[in-house]
Enzyme design. Structure first.
Site, PDB file in Angstrom:
ATOM      1  N   GLU B 152      22.684  -5.538  63.726  1.00 47.49           N
ATOM      2  CA  GLU B 152      22.865  -6.661  64.655  1.00 47.49           C
ATOM      3  C   GLU B 152      22.644  -7.949  63.877  1.00 47.49           C
ATOM      4  OE1 GLU B 152      20.232  -6.294  67.990  1.00 47.49           O
ATOM      5  OE2 GLU B 152      20.971  -4.288  68.516  1.00 47.49           O
ATOM      6  N   PRO B 153      23.023  -9.083  64.478  1.00 47.60           N
ATOM      7  CA  PRO B 153      22.806 -10.353  63.773  1.00 47.60           C
ATOM      8  C   PRO B 153      21.353 -10.530  63.325  1.00 47.60           C
ATOM      9  CG  PRO B 153      24.256 -10.710  65.642  1.00 47.60           C
ATOM     10  CD  PRO B 153      23.834  -9.266  65.701  1.00 47.60           C
ATOM     11  N   SER B 157      18.623  -5.389  57.146  1.00 44.69           N
ATOM     12  CA  SER B 157      17.666  -4.535  56.452  1.00 44.69           C
ATOM     13  C   SER B 157      16.442  -4.270  57.326  1.00 44.69           C
ATOM     14  CB  SER B 157      17.236  -5.202  55.141  1.00 44.69           C
ATOM     15  OG  SER B 157      18.278  -5.089  54.196  1.00 44.69           O
ATOM     16  N   GLN B 304      37.197  -1.917  18.229  1.00 46.38           N
ATOM     17  CA  GLN B 304      35.884  -1.314  18.462  1.00 46.38           C
ATOM     18  C   GLN B 304      35.189  -1.887  19.706  1.00 46.38           C
ATOM     19  OE1 GLN B 304      32.645  -1.806  15.586  1.00 46.38           O
ATOM     20  NE2 GLN B 304      32.457   0.424  15.554  1.00 46.38           N
ATOM     21  N   GLU B 388      24.984   0.565  54.164  1.00 47.97           N
ATOM     22  CA  GLU B 388      24.155   1.767  54.336  1.00 47.97           C
ATOM     23  C   GLU B 388      22.839   1.677  53.560  1.00 47.97           C
ATOM     24  OE1 GLU B 388      26.098   5.559  54.656  1.00 47.97           O
ATOM     25  OE2 GLU B 388      28.016   4.665  55.226  1.00 47.97           O
ATOM     26  N   THR B 390      20.713  -1.705  51.609  1.00 45.53           N
ATOM     27  CA  THR B 390      20.944  -2.510  50.395  1.00 45.53           C
ATOM     28  C   THR B 390      20.210  -1.899  49.198  1.00 45.53           C
ATOM     29  OG1 THR B 390      18.974  -3.830  50.829  1.00 45.53           O
ATOM     30  CG2 THR B 390      21.057  -4.647  51.760  1.00 45.53           C
ATOM     31  N   SER B 391      20.553  -2.380  48.019  1.00 47.69           N
ATOM     32  CA  SER B 391      19.869  -1.914  46.804  1.00 47.69           C
ATOM     33  C   SER B 391      18.365  -2.176  46.904  1.00 47.69           C
ATOM     34  CB  SER B 391      20.439  -2.633  45.582  1.00 47.69           C
ATOM     35  OG  SER B 391      21.790  -2.261  45.406  1.00 47.69           O
TER      36      SER B 391
END
Lengths: 257, 411
Positions: B152-153, B157, B304, B388, B390-391
């Site tokens: 939701e807004p 997290s 290289q 799904e 955050t980091s």
């Protein structure tokens, strides 16, 4: 209806093919169902769904041919038969294949046998017609439509870009041409179900055949890749000079004039 | 007549692996079944989806025939048990298929990924028999697309800070509030929705519900304009006195927050597998471009600096592969994978972003152009560090597990 499909494992011609010692290297080659045989499998499933009966897919090959059979089962075929010649036969040709199939079909009551028009590896297109001859049943090659009504079949046959309409009767053998249908992808549930479908494995002595009975009638002298396509030549300069150069090249280098 | 069974052959095959070394201590190979499934998905993706990736990107739309064929393939049934019409695959099998799906347009991957992941897993894991009977067969065929509505807004997290309320009234719950950034909202039919049933209890006052888009009071809001994942549509949802039958409570009342975390945790290995597939596709593109592209008279594959970038990409990919399938395997052994799954989700998204950056660099100017797919992967990679969990949230989970393990050890 008892429907049979003749299926061949071939290498994937979209992948790189290497030749060494007069043989195509198996290592690294990808193997697939001969694409024309996919039309045959699809058509067999459609005919079964329309008229009832059972689809049996038959292949002659080695242990690894099981993968192609499982693919056909996953597409919707009911049963599969692997005639494993790995331990018994060194070589084989169209005669060998047709002879083995003749022995296999001896005690079967097939109403309809479908095969690919040709296999993309050697492209002889012989096995289907030879088998039909041995079994004494009518055959039609390169079909693009098949309608069955009772014992009668109406077939559209591709004749070099034109269509021939043929009426014939069952039992019948047909070979399938591009345009007949759009083969389905084996679905994931189909793949899971295929595991439970019967896959019978036979060897040639199960068919009462000896190695001598099926000895090839032909001998392969050499196998080589087509020459690599070279870049074209662009002529430059005055048009009249270009024409002269072109004529000279065609005469002396390419020797077509 | 000799009739050999598949089983015999498999035993023979396993013996080959043994090679006289006694018991197999570790075996990194896939079963024949999984190999067979994934090779068919690979072919399908390569022949049917990949040639139309540019079309999906340009039109921001996945053509109906591709969706239809994907349903026929059974791709929408990955997470659903066999008795409800699904494939009943274990996590290793699912990941193998996600890896293949990752090798094409990520909008397409997301449609299927969100449906088979967070969209259906709640009902599979927590649903009553009646709920499973009602929803799963239609979700397995893809007739009903699943979605997950938590965000939701005011609750990203901090997922416990939900404002959507659910008030029980007779045999119904009345839901009011809104959700946003909901993947599959536009195509979705069945939503796993989290709402507050008791605001005095914080996270323990949240309940999950199965909501159908036809429920009275369900309003689909505007479609959000995203940086990437075109073809996959996220939107707002509004609930205006929406009526949800009491039998549609998913799991127990008050367990909604825990349920949400469980559902998200279940999807982490799958996300890692999708990122693995996309990273592999970028390596494939980078290698073939480096071989063709000439500068200073030679293919840049001979330079290289370029080789080192390719080596770094390969290193990232192989590390991610090992991690992803180990987590999937652990999960199939019913081992606790809270920490490992968070590591896989986090690492997978970081690998994908790094690989996408290097792939753009190897491609140079053309890597930045819209008529080449590399920039698309670069944009699509970015969301994987956000959605799904955050980091940062993954790091919280990992650290939380470390602390938990430490306390357990110290008693």
């Amino acid at each position: 209806m008892n429907i049979y499909v003749l299926l061949k494992k071939t290498f994937d011609t979209e992948e790189k093919i290497a030749v060494s010692g007069g043989k195509i290297e198996d290592d690294g080659a990808e193997f697939i169902i001969n694409p024309y045989d996919e039309y045959a499998v699809e058509e067999a499933i459609n005919q079964r769904d329309a008229h009832g009966g059972e689809v049996t897919v038959v292949t002659i090959g080695d242990e690894d041919s099981e993968k192609q059979l499982r693919t056909a089962l996953a597409m919707g075929a009911d049963k599969a038969v692997l005639i494993n010649t790995e331990d018994d036969l060194e070589d084989g040709d169209q005669f060998t294949t047709a002879k083995i199939l003749e022995a296999y079909f001896e005690d079967k009551e097939a109403d309809l046998i479908l095969a690919g028009n040709v296999a993309i590896d050697e492209a002889s297109g012989q096995v289907g017609p030879r088998l039909a001859e041995y079994l004494g049943i009518p055959y039609v090659t390169t079909i693009t439509d098949l309608k069955i009504d009772g014992e009668n079949a109406t077939i559209e046959k591709d004749v070099e870009g034109d269509v021939e309409i043929i009426e014939t009767s069952l039992p019948l053998l047909v070979t399938c041409q591009q345009g007949l249908n759009e083969p389905r992808y084996p679905s994931l549930p189909g793949i899971m179900k295929a595991k439970k479908k019967p896959l019978e494995e036979l060897e040639i002595d199960d068919l009462d055949l000896e190695e001598e009975d099926v000895e090839p009638k032909t001998k392969t002298i050499e196998i080589f890749l087509p020459p690599e396509k070279e870049a074209g030549k662009v002529l430059e300069g005055e048009v009249s000079d270009q024409v002269k150069e072109l004529v000279s090249l065609l005469k002396n280098e390419k020797k077509v004039l | 007549m000799k009739v050999r069974k598949h089983l015999l052959k498999r035993e023979k095959h396993n013996l080959k692996i043994d090679k006289g070394q006694g018991d197999v201590i570790m075996d990194f190979s896939f079963s024949e079944d999984i190999e067979f499934l994934r090779s068919n998905v690979r072919k399908f993706v390569k022949d049917e989806v990949e040639p139309r990736a540019m079309e999906i990107e340009e039109n921001d739309h996945i053509p109906e025939d591709i969706v239809e064929k994907s349903k026929e393939m059974g791709l929408f049934s990955l997470s659903i048990p066999e008795e409800y019409g699904g494939l009943g695959l274990d996590m290793v099998g699912k990941c193998a298929i996600y890896e293949e799906l990752g090798k094409t347009h990520n909008g397409y991957t997301t449609l299927i990924g969100a449906h088979t992941g967070i969209g259906t897993v709640g009902i599979v894991e927590l649903g009553t028999e009646e709920q499973k009977q009602k929803y799963l067969p239609k979700m397995a065929t893809g007739e009903w697309i699943g979605a997950f509505a938590l965000t939701e807004p005011s609750a990203g997290s901090n997922a416990a800070n939900l404002k959507t309320t659910a008030v029980k009234k007779g045999d119904k719950y009345i839901l009011n509030g809104s959700k946003h950034y909901i993947t599959n909202a536009v195509d979705g039919h069945v939503f796993t929705v989290m709402a507050v049933t008791d605001s005095s209890k914080g996270a323990k006052g949240i309940t999950s519900f199965i909501v159908e888009k036809d429920f009275p009071g369900f309003v689909l809001g505007s479609v959000e304009q995203k940086m990437g994942l075109r073809g996959s549509h996220s939107a707002e949802l509004f609930f205006e006195d929406m009526e949800v039958p009491a039998e549609n409570v998913l799991g127990e009342e008050g367990r909604g927050y825990v349920n949400a975390l469980k559902i998200l945790a279940n999807g982490r290995a799958g996300l890692a597998a999708r990122n693995l597939g996309s990273s592999e596709k970028l390596l494939e593109h980078s290698l073939s471009y480096a071989k063709e592209r000439e500068q200073f008279g030679n293919p840049i594959l001979e330079v290289q600096a370029v080789q080192h970038m390719l080596a770094d990409i390969s290193m990232q990919i192989e590390t991610l592969r090992a991690l992803t399938y180990r987590v999937a395997w652990m999960s199939d052994q019913k081992m606790r994978v809270v920490k490992e799954a968070a590591i896989a989700k986090l690492f997978g998204s970081e690998v994908y972003n790094k690989v996408a950056d290097l792939a753009v660099q190897i491609h140079g100017g053309i890597g930045y152009m819209k008529d080449y797919p590399i920039e698309r992967y670069f944009r699509d990679a970015r969301i994987t560090k956000i959605y799904e969990g955050t980091s940062e949230i993954q790091r919280n989970i990992i650290a939380g597990e470390l602390i938990r393990e430490l306390k357990k050890k110290e008693g």
